[in-house]
Design a protein around this motif. Sequence first.
Motif, PDB file in Angstrom:
ATOM      1  N   ASP A  15       0.818  -1.216   0.000  1.00 15.24           N
ATOM      2  CA  ASP A  15       0.000   0.000   0.000  1.00 15.24           C
ATOM      3  C   ASP A  15       0.853   1.269   0.000  1.00 15.24           C
ATOM      4  OD1 ASP A  15      -2.554  -1.391   0.285  1.00 15.24           O
ATOM      5  OD2 ASP A  15      -1.857  -1.861   2.311  1.00 15.24           O
ATOM      6  N   LEU A  16       2.044   1.172   0.555  1.00 15.82           N
ATOM      7  CA  LEU A  16       2.902   2.349   0.704  1.00 15.82           C
ATOM      8  C   LEU A  16       3.912   2.499  -0.422  1.00 15.82           C
ATOM      9  CD1 LEU A  16       3.549   2.004   4.527  1.00 15.82           C
ATOM     10  CD2 LEU A  16       1.841   3.402   3.379  1.00 15.82           C
ATOM     11  N   ALA A  17       3.979   1.523  -1.300  1.00 12.83           N
ATOM     12  CA  ALA A  17       4.948   1.564  -2.391  1.00 12.83           C
ATOM     13  C   ALA A  17       4.427   2.431  -3.537  1.00 12.83           C
ATOM     14  CB  ALA A  17       5.222   0.147  -2.888  1.00 12.83           C
ATOM     15  N   PHE A  18       5.349   3.119  -4.204  1.00 13.67           N
ATOM     16  CA  PHE A  18       4.996   3.911  -5.380  1.00 13.67           C
ATOM     17  C   PHE A  18       4.638   3.004  -6.549  1.00 13.67           C
ATOM     18  CE2 PHE A  18       8.011   7.632  -4.192  1.00 13.67           C
ATOM     19  CZ  PHE A  18       6.994   8.288  -3.529  1.00 13.67           C
ATOM     20  N   ASP A  19       3.639   3.424  -7.344  1.00  8.89           N
ATOM     21  CA  ASP A  19       3.418   2.766  -8.636  1.00  8.89           C
ATOM     22  C   ASP A  19       4.326   3.464  -9.648  1.00  8.89           C
ATOM     23  OD1 ASP A  19       2.164   5.127  -9.535  1.00  8.89           O
ATOM     24  OD2 ASP A  19       0.148   4.344  -9.143  1.00  8.89           O
ATOM     25  N   ASP A  20       4.293   3.041 -10.910  1.00  6.64           N
ATOM     26  CA  ASP A  20       5.197   3.607 -11.921  1.00  6.64           C
ATOM     27  C   ASP A  20       5.036   5.118 -12.067  1.00  6.64           C
ATOM     28  OD1 ASP A  20       6.308   1.155 -12.420  1.00  6.64           O
ATOM     29  OD2 ASP A  20       5.170   0.781 -14.266  1.00  6.64           O
ATOM     30  N   ASP A  21       3.793   5.609 -12.101  1.00  2.00           N
ATOM     31  CA  ASP A  21       3.557   7.046 -12.253  1.00  2.00           C
ATOM     32  C   ASP A  21       4.074   7.829 -11.051  1.00  2.00           C
ATOM     33  OD1 ASP A  21       2.360   6.606 -14.709  1.00  2.00           O
ATOM     34  OD2 ASP A  21       0.321   6.585 -13.893  1.00  2.00           O
ATOM     35  N   GLU A  22       3.842   7.313  -9.858  1.00  2.00           N
ATOM     36  CA  GLU A  22       4.316   7.994  -8.647  1.00  2.00           C
ATOM     37  C   GLU A  22       5.844   7.989  -8.578  1.00  2.00           C
ATOM     38  OE1 GLU A  22       0.614   7.043  -5.619  1.00  2.00           O
ATOM     39  OE2 GLU A  22       2.096   5.466  -6.041  1.00  2.00           O
ATOM     40  N   LEU A  23       6.446   6.891  -8.997  1.00  2.00           N
ATOM     41  CA  LEU A  23       7.898   6.800  -9.017  1.00  2.00           C
ATOM     42  C   LEU A  23       8.485   7.840  -9.971  1.00  2.00           C
ATOM     43  CD1 LEU A  23      10.372   5.252  -7.993  1.00  2.00           C
ATOM     44  CD2 LEU A  23      10.042   3.636  -9.873  1.00  2.00           C
ATOM     45  N   SER A  24       7.907   7.956 -11.161  1.00  4.22           N
ATOM     46  CA  SER A  24       8.366   8.958 -12.130  1.00  4.22           C
ATOM     47  C   SER A  24       8.169  10.371 -11.590  1.00  4.22           C
ATOM     48  CB  SER A  24       7.611   8.804 -13.452  1.00  4.22           C
ATOM     49  OG  SER A  24       7.905   7.566 -14.036  1.00  4.22           O
ATOM     50  N   ALA A  25       7.033  10.626 -10.958  1.00  2.43           N
ATOM     51  CA  ALA A  25       6.758  11.958 -10.392  1.00  2.43           C
ATOM     52  C   ALA A  25       7.749  12.279  -9.275  1.00  2.43           C
ATOM     53  CB  ALA A  25       5.327  12.020  -9.871  1.00  2.43           C
ATOM     54  N   PHE A  26       8.091  11.294  -8.470  1.00  5.15           N
ATOM     55  CA  PHE A  26       9.061  11.486  -7.389  1.00  5.15           C
ATOM     56  C   PHE A  26      10.403  11.945  -7.954  1.00  5.15           C
ATOM     57  CE2 PHE A  26      12.523   9.911  -4.749  1.00  5.15           C
ATOM     58  CZ  PHE A  26      12.183  10.402  -3.499  1.00  5.15           C
ATOM     59  N   VAL A  27      10.867  11.259  -8.977  1.00  4.63           N
ATOM     60  CA  VAL A  27      12.146  11.609  -9.596  1.00  4.63           C
ATOM     61  C   VAL A  27      12.069  13.011 -10.192  1.00  4.63           C
ATOM     62  CG1 VAL A  27      13.758  11.024 -11.454  1.00  4.63           C
ATOM     63  CG2 VAL A  27      12.757   9.214 -10.042  1.00  4.63           C
ATOM     64  N   ARG A  28      10.983  13.305 -10.871  1.00  2.83           N
ATOM     65  CA  ARG A  28      10.798  14.610 -11.490  1.00  2.83           C
ATOM     66  C   ARG A  28      10.777  15.723 -10.430  1.00  2.83           C
ATOM     67  NH1 ARG A  28       6.977  12.882 -14.223  1.00  2.83           N
ATOM     68  NH2 ARG A  28       5.247  13.689 -13.003  1.00  2.83           N
ATOM     69  N   LEU A  29      10.048  15.500  -9.349  1.00  8.23           N
ATOM     70  CA  LEU A  29       9.962  16.509  -8.285  1.00  8.23           C
ATOM     71  C   LEU A  29      11.292  16.712  -7.574  1.00  8.23           C
ATOM     72  CD1 LEU A  29       6.511  15.604  -6.723  1.00  8.23           C
ATOM     73  CD2 LEU A  29       7.097  17.708  -7.927  1.00  8.23           C
ATOM     74  N   ARG A  30      12.062  15.651  -7.423  1.00  7.88           N
ATOM     75  CA  ARG A  30      13.353  15.761  -6.768  1.00  7.88           C
ATOM     76  C   ARG A  30      14.366  16.475  -7.651  1.00  7.88           C
ATOM     77  NH1 ARG A  30      11.563  15.912  -2.530  1.00  7.88           N
ATOM     78  NH2 ARG A  30      11.468  14.256  -1.040  1.00  7.88           N
ATOM     79  N   GLY A  31      14.239  16.320  -8.965  1.00  5.73           N
ATOM     80  CA  GLY A  31      15.164  16.978  -9.875  1.00  5.73           C
ATOM     81  C   GLY A  31      16.608  16.658  -9.557  1.00  5.73           C
ATOM     82  N   ASP A  32      16.862  15.461  -9.088  1.00  6.80           N
ATOM     83  CA  ASP A  32      18.188  15.068  -8.632  1.00  6.80           C
ATOM     84  C   ASP A  32      18.756  14.029  -9.599  1.00  6.80           C
ATOM     85  OD1 ASP A  32      20.439  14.122  -7.279  1.00  6.80           O
ATOM     86  OD2 ASP A  32      19.468  14.278  -5.322  1.00  6.80           O
ATOM     87  N   ASP A  33      19.821  14.381 -10.286  1.00  5.23           N
ATOM     88  CA  ASP A  33      20.369  13.445 -11.262  1.00  5.23           C
ATOM     89  C   ASP A  33      21.128  12.296 -10.608  1.00  5.23           C
ATOM     90  OD1 ASP A  33      22.529  14.929 -10.444  1.00  5.23           O
ATOM     91  OD2 ASP A  33      23.126  15.575 -12.455  1.00  5.23           O
ATOM     92  N   ARG A  34      21.232  12.312  -9.265  1.00  3.45           N
ATOM     93  CA  ARG A  34      21.827  11.158  -8.581  1.00  3.45           C
ATOM     94  C   ARG A  34      20.861   9.977  -8.550  1.00  3.45           C
ATOM     95  NH1 ARG A  34      23.516  13.354  -2.939  1.00  3.45           N
ATOM     96  NH2 ARG A  34      21.566  14.455  -3.253  1.00  3.45           N
ATOM     97  N   LEU A  35      19.574  10.253  -8.779  1.00  2.00           N
ATOM     98  CA  LEU A  35      18.581   9.172  -8.797  1.00  2.00           C
ATOM     99  C   LEU A  35      18.563   8.533 -10.177  1.00  2.00           C
ATOM    100  CD1 LEU A  35      15.572  10.789  -6.927  1.00  2.00           C
ATOM    101  CD2 LEU A  35      16.939   8.860  -6.156  1.00  2.00           C
ATOM    102  N   HIS A  36      19.049   7.336 -10.240  1.00  2.00           N
ATOM    103  CA  HIS A  36      19.016   6.583 -11.496  1.00  2.00           C
ATOM    104  C   HIS A  36      17.951   5.511 -11.320  1.00  2.00           C
ATOM    105  CE1 HIS A  36      22.549   8.711 -12.773  1.00  2.00           C
ATOM    106  NE2 HIS A  36      23.106   8.419 -11.622  1.00  2.00           N
ATOM    107  N   ILE A  37      16.736   5.832 -11.719  1.00  6.27           N
ATOM    108  CA  ILE A  37      15.580   4.989 -11.454  1.00  6.27           C
ATOM    109  C   ILE A  37      15.322   4.054 -12.619  1.00  6.27           C
ATOM    110  CG2 ILE A  37      13.100   4.994 -11.003  1.00  6.27           C
ATOM    111  CD1 ILE A  37      14.815   6.079  -8.709  1.00  6.27           C
TER     112      ILE A  37
END
Length: 185
Positions: free
Chosen positions: A108-130
């Motif tokens: 229930d607490l895990a991100f789905d694909d869209d939430e995972l992509s949004a997380f990376v986008r919101l963080r704007g951190d190129d250290r995240l290689h998702i």
Amino acid sequence: DIVVSLRAPAPDAVGFLQLLAEGVSGAPVATADTDRLVDLIWARSPTHVVIVVDDVHLLDDEASQALHDVHDRLPLNGHLVLVGRRAPFELHRRALIDGTADVLGEEDLAFDDDELSAFVRLRGDDRLHISHESSPRWPALLELERAAGQSGVVQYLVEELLGGIEPQLLGVLRRAALHTPIDDE
């Protein structure tokens, strides 16, 4: 809202109820027991009082029983959010059926694909290689990876989850993990 984040060693039942009562009242409380805490919550009505207890698995049996007693006697404006590796007591089936309680698991607490992509986008951190296939799906783990790198996350989890296990039992678990079937005898 009152947020209580427990650390080992967690307070005993009296200390735990004192902590909750002072959180609800916003001031020091001379004595605290279940009755006093429930009265303090009821006195704030119609304002809703949400008590969040983090790391609830650290409570001892006596403090868990005190929390159970509070849960059973909560007025309608009182709400508990219990966060931990396991519940400190079994929720009443009636509460689960009538919707006044719910249990959220890892899925229930895990991100789905869209939430995972949004997380990376919101963080704007190129250290995240998702990678949608192999990346962790939990926000806290993603934050840890962002801050420490994957090797730091794995080490942290090993220390956090296995650090409290007795060395002898940990040795048994390590040996048993190499084998699929385990015979109780």
